[in-house]
Design a protein around this motif. Structure first.
Motif, PDB file in Angstrom:
ATOM      1  N   UNK A  86      41.654  53.278  58.307  1.00 14.07           N
ATOM      2  CA  UNK A  86      42.441  52.492  59.368  1.00 14.07           C
ATOM      3  C   UNK A  86      41.910  53.274  60.878  1.00 14.07           C
ATOM      4  N   UNK A  87      41.682  54.199  60.806  1.00 20.24           N
ATOM      5  CA  UNK A  87      41.644  55.220  62.049  1.00 20.24           C
ATOM      6  C   UNK A  87      42.690  55.771  62.294  1.00 20.24           C
ATOM      7  N   UNK A  88      43.498  55.978  61.496  1.00 20.37           N
ATOM      8  CA  UNK A  88      44.933  56.818  61.973  1.00 20.37           C
ATOM      9  C   UNK A  88      44.638  58.161  61.891  1.00 20.37           C
ATOM     10  N   UNK A  89      44.951  58.979  62.671  1.00 25.90           N
ATOM     11  CA  UNK A  89      44.664  60.427  63.027  1.00 25.90           C
ATOM     12  C   UNK A  89      45.970  60.956  61.898  1.00 25.90           C
ATOM     13  N   UNK A  90      45.565  61.966  61.172  1.00 27.71           N
ATOM     14  CA  UNK A  90      46.480  62.579  60.058  1.00 27.71           C
ATOM     15  C   UNK A  90      46.356  64.111  59.870  1.00 27.71           C
ATOM     16  N   UNK A  91      47.186  64.790  59.281  1.00 23.10           N
ATOM     17  CA  UNK A  91      47.237  65.977  58.894  1.00 23.10           C
ATOM     18  C   UNK A  91      47.950  66.405  57.698  1.00 23.10           C
ATOM     19  N   UNK A  92      47.706  67.217  56.817  1.00 24.75           N
ATOM     20  CA  UNK A  92      48.451  67.493  55.557  1.00 24.75           C
ATOM     21  C   UNK A  92      49.416  68.563  55.787  1.00 24.75           C
ATOM     22  N   UNK A 106      57.837  77.765  45.484  1.00 20.61           N
ATOM     23  CA  UNK A 106      56.747  77.945  46.397  1.00 20.61           C
ATOM     24  C   UNK A 106      56.343  76.557  46.955  1.00 20.61           C
ATOM     25  N   UNK A 107      55.576  76.641  47.798  1.00 22.66           N
ATOM     26  CA  UNK A 107      55.196  75.376  48.723  1.00 22.66           C
ATOM     27  C   UNK A 107      53.984  74.733  47.778  1.00 22.66           C
ATOM     28  N   UNK A 108      54.648  73.766  46.708  1.00 23.51           N
ATOM     29  CA  UNK A 108      53.769  73.035  45.744  1.00 23.51           C
ATOM     30  C   UNK A 108      53.679  71.590  45.973  1.00 23.51           C
ATOM     31  N   UNK A 109      54.475  71.100  47.112  1.00 23.59           N
ATOM     32  CA  UNK A 109      54.114  69.820  47.314  1.00 23.59           C
ATOM     33  C   UNK A 109      53.432  69.494  48.662  1.00 23.59           C
ATOM     34  N   UNK A 110      52.822  68.298  48.594  1.00 21.82           N
ATOM     35  CA  UNK A 110      51.782  68.100  49.797  1.00 21.82           C
ATOM     36  C   UNK A 110      52.226  66.646  50.186  1.00 21.82           C
ATOM     37  N   UNK A 111      52.338  66.550  51.585  1.00 24.48           N
ATOM     38  CA  UNK A 111      52.722  65.344  52.325  1.00 24.48           C
ATOM     39  C   UNK A 111      51.774  65.205  53.658  1.00 24.48           C
ATOM     40  N   UNK A 112      52.123  64.203  54.267  1.00 28.85           N
ATOM     41  CA  UNK A 112      51.317  64.006  55.506  1.00 28.85           C
ATOM     42  C   UNK A 112      51.933  63.582  56.727  1.00 28.85           C
ATOM     43  N   UNK A 113      51.344  64.032  57.615  1.00 22.08           N
ATOM     44  CA  UNK A 113      51.959  63.793  59.073  1.00 22.08           C
ATOM     45  C   UNK A 113      50.853  62.839  59.681  1.00 22.08           C
ATOM     46  N   UNK A 114      51.088  61.626  60.044  1.00 26.84           N
ATOM     47  CA  UNK A 114      50.289  60.635  60.623  1.00 26.84           C
ATOM     48  C   UNK A 114      50.553  60.618  62.208  1.00 26.84           C
ATOM     49  N   UNK A 115      49.513  60.346  63.133  1.00 18.48           N
ATOM     50  CA  UNK A 115      49.990  60.034  64.517  1.00 18.48           C
ATOM     51  C   UNK A 115      49.712  58.731  64.697  1.00 18.48           C
ATOM     52  N   UNK A 122      56.260  61.414  59.542  1.00 21.76           N
ATOM     53  CA  UNK A 122      56.215  61.751  57.995  1.00 21.76           C
ATOM     54  C   UNK A 122      55.834  60.762  57.205  1.00 21.76           C
ATOM     55  N   UNK A 123      54.685  60.710  56.161  1.00 20.16           N
ATOM     56  CA  UNK A 123      54.537  59.831  55.289  1.00 20.16           C
ATOM     57  C   UNK A 123      54.368  60.567  53.897  1.00 20.16           C
ATOM     58  N   UNK A 124      54.973  59.889  52.749  1.00 21.09           N
ATOM     59  CA  UNK A 124      54.897  60.611  51.631  1.00 21.09           C
ATOM     60  C   UNK A 124      55.216  59.458  50.565  1.00 21.09           C
ATOM     61  N   UNK A 125      54.195  59.466  49.780  1.00 23.35           N
ATOM     62  CA  UNK A 125      54.255  58.364  48.712  1.00 23.35           C
ATOM     63  C   UNK A 125      54.049  58.959  47.209  1.00 23.35           C
ATOM     64  N   UNK A 126      54.528  60.245  47.125  1.00 22.43           N
ATOM     65  CA  UNK A 126      54.473  61.112  45.921  1.00 22.43           C
ATOM     66  C   UNK A 126      55.448  61.999  45.861  1.00 22.43           C
ATOM     67  N   UNK A 127      56.826  61.846  46.005  1.00 24.07           N
ATOM     68  CA  UNK A 127      57.952  62.832  45.715  1.00 24.07           C
ATOM     69  C   UNK A 127      58.648  62.260  44.867  1.00 24.07           C
ATOM     70  N   UNK A 128      58.385  61.727  43.725  1.00 26.84           N
ATOM     71  CA  UNK A 128      59.246  61.468  42.682  1.00 26.84           C
ATOM     72  C   UNK A 128      60.433  60.610  43.085  1.00 26.84           C
ATOM     73  N   UNK A 129      61.562  61.022  42.158  1.00 27.98           N
ATOM     74  CA  UNK A 129      62.778  60.403  42.110  1.00 27.98           C
ATOM     75  C   UNK A 129      63.270  59.658  43.367  1.00 27.98           C
ATOM     76  N   UNK A 130      63.710  60.633  44.438  1.00 31.50           N
ATOM     77  CA  UNK A 130      64.371  60.048  45.746  1.00 31.50           C
ATOM     78  C   UNK A 130      63.512  60.357  46.800  1.00 31.50           C
ATOM     79  N   UNK A 131      62.005  59.797  46.858  1.00 24.92           N
ATOM     80  CA  UNK A 131      61.299  59.991  47.904  1.00 24.92           C
ATOM     81  C   UNK A 131      61.543  58.744  49.127  1.00 24.92           C
ATOM     82  N   UNK A 132      61.202  59.300  50.239  1.00 21.66           N
ATOM     83  CA  UNK A 132      61.415  58.254  51.341  1.00 21.66           C
ATOM     84  C   UNK A 132      60.674  57.027  51.017  1.00 21.66           C
ATOM     85  N   UNK A 133      60.807  55.808  51.739  1.00 22.96           N
ATOM     86  CA  UNK A 133      60.264  54.505  51.434  1.00 22.96           C
ATOM     87  C   UNK A 133      59.508  54.090  52.532  1.00 22.96           C
TER      88      UNK A 133
END
Length: 256
Positions: A86-92, A106-115, A122-133
Motif C-alpha cells: 500500500x505504500x505505508x511505512x512501518x517497522x517491527x 523474553x521478547x518473543x512477540x512481534x508487532x508493527x508500528x505503522x506511520x 500500533x498494529x497487531x493481528x497476532x496476539x491470541x485471545x485478547x488482542x486489539x481489533x
C-alpha cells in the motif's frame, strides 16, 4: 520485508476486502479487521512438528495460497507485506508478553508500528485471545473502545510502552515494547524458541483464535470458547469433533 509471490489483490481476496484501498488509517483499520476475522491465529504446525518458516514467500504460500492461519510472526508478517504494498511505512517492534506476570518473559512477540499521516500506530493481528481489533495511536492517552472491547496503550516507564486490555471487567497487561530497531531476521531466534522449546506455550497447547464482528472464537486444546456481547460460551470437544470445528469455525480445512 518483501516476498516475490505477494500480490495485493490476492491478499484482499483472501481476507474478503472489496472496498477501495489507500495508504491511510481508514484502509489499514479495515484490512486489520478483515484479516483478524478471516486469517486465524493458530499453532497447528508447531504441534505437528512441521516447523514455522519465516521465509516471506513461505508465509504468503501458507496463509494466502493454502488459506491457513499462523502465529504472530506469520500473520503480522503477512500484514506487513500488505502495508508495504500500500505504500505505508512501518517497522517491527519486539514485545515482551506480560500475561503470565509476575513471571518475566523474553521478547518473543512481534508487532508493527505503522506511520500514518505523520503519526505512529500500533498494529497487531497476532496476539491470541485478547488482542486489539484496530490500530492504536502510539501517542494516545487513556482507554480506547474498539467494538465491545477496551484497550489502553501508554508509557510503562521512560523507555517502554505497555498495551493493556479489559478482560472480564478487569484491566490486564498484554505486552510491553520499546522503540528499538528490529529487522525481520531478528525474530528468527524467537520463532525457533516458540516453535521448538518444550516449555513453550505453543508446544504444549493447541491455540486457535479468530475474531468475529462482535467477539471472538477461541479453541484452547479441546475447549471451544465463544465471546460475544451477550456473554461467554464454553464447551469441551471430543477429539473427533476438532477437525469439523476447525473447518466450520476457523476456515481451516485439513489443517491437522
Amino acid at each position: 520485508m518483501k516476498a516475490d509471490n505477494f500480490d495485493l489483490q490476492a491478499y484482499l481476496d483472501r481476507i474478503g476486502h472489496t472496498g477501495a484501498v489507500a495508504p491511510d488509517l481508514a484502509t489499514v483499520s479495515a484490512l486489520m479487521r478483515r484479516q483478524l476475522q478471516t486469517v486465524p491465529f493458530e499453532n497447528l504446525d508447531v504441534l505437528a512438528g512441521r516447523g514455522i518458516s519465516l521465509v516471506p514467500e513461505a508465509i504468503v504460500d501458507k496463509l494466502v495460497g493454502r488459506r491457513r492461519g499462523g502465529y504472530c510472526y506469520e500473520v503480522n508478517g503477512l500484514f506487513a507485506l500488505a502495508l508495504g504494498a500500500l505504500g505505508v511505512a512501518y517497522r517491527f517492534v519486539g514485545c515482551r508478553p506480560m500475561i503470565q506476570a509476575p513471571v518475566r518473559r523474553p521478547r518473543t512477540h512481534m508487532a508493527i508500528l505503522a506511520t500514518l499521516a505523520g503519526e505512529e500506530w500500533l498494529c497487531d493481528v497476532g496476539f491470541g485471545s485478547y488482542g486489539m481489533r484496530a490500530p492504536m495511536r502510539l501517542a494516545g492517552a487513556g482507554p480506547v473502545r474498539q467494538d465491545h472491547d477496551r484497550f489502553e496503550l501508554g508509557p510503562l516507564d521512560a523507555r517502554e510502552y505497555r498495551l493493556k486490555a479489559e478482560v472480564e471487567g478487569r484491566w490486564a497487561d498484554q505486552y510491553s515494547f520499546d522503540l528499538g530497531h528490529h529487522e525481520w531476521v531478528d525474530f528468527m531466534p524467537a520463532n525457533w524458541l516458540n516453535s521448538t522449546y518444550p516449555e513453550s506455550l505453543f508446544m504444549r497447547h493447541r491455540i486457535v483464535m479468530r475474531h468475529t464482528p462482535d467477539g471472538r472464537v477461541i479453541l484452547f486444546d479441546n475447549r471451544l470458547k465463544t465471546i460475544a456481547p451477550d456473554g461467554v460460551g464454553s464447551r469441551l470437544l471430543a477429539e473427533a469433533e476438532v477437525a469439523d470445528v476447525l473447518r466450520d469455525q476457523f476456515g481451516l480445512d485439513g489443517a491437522l
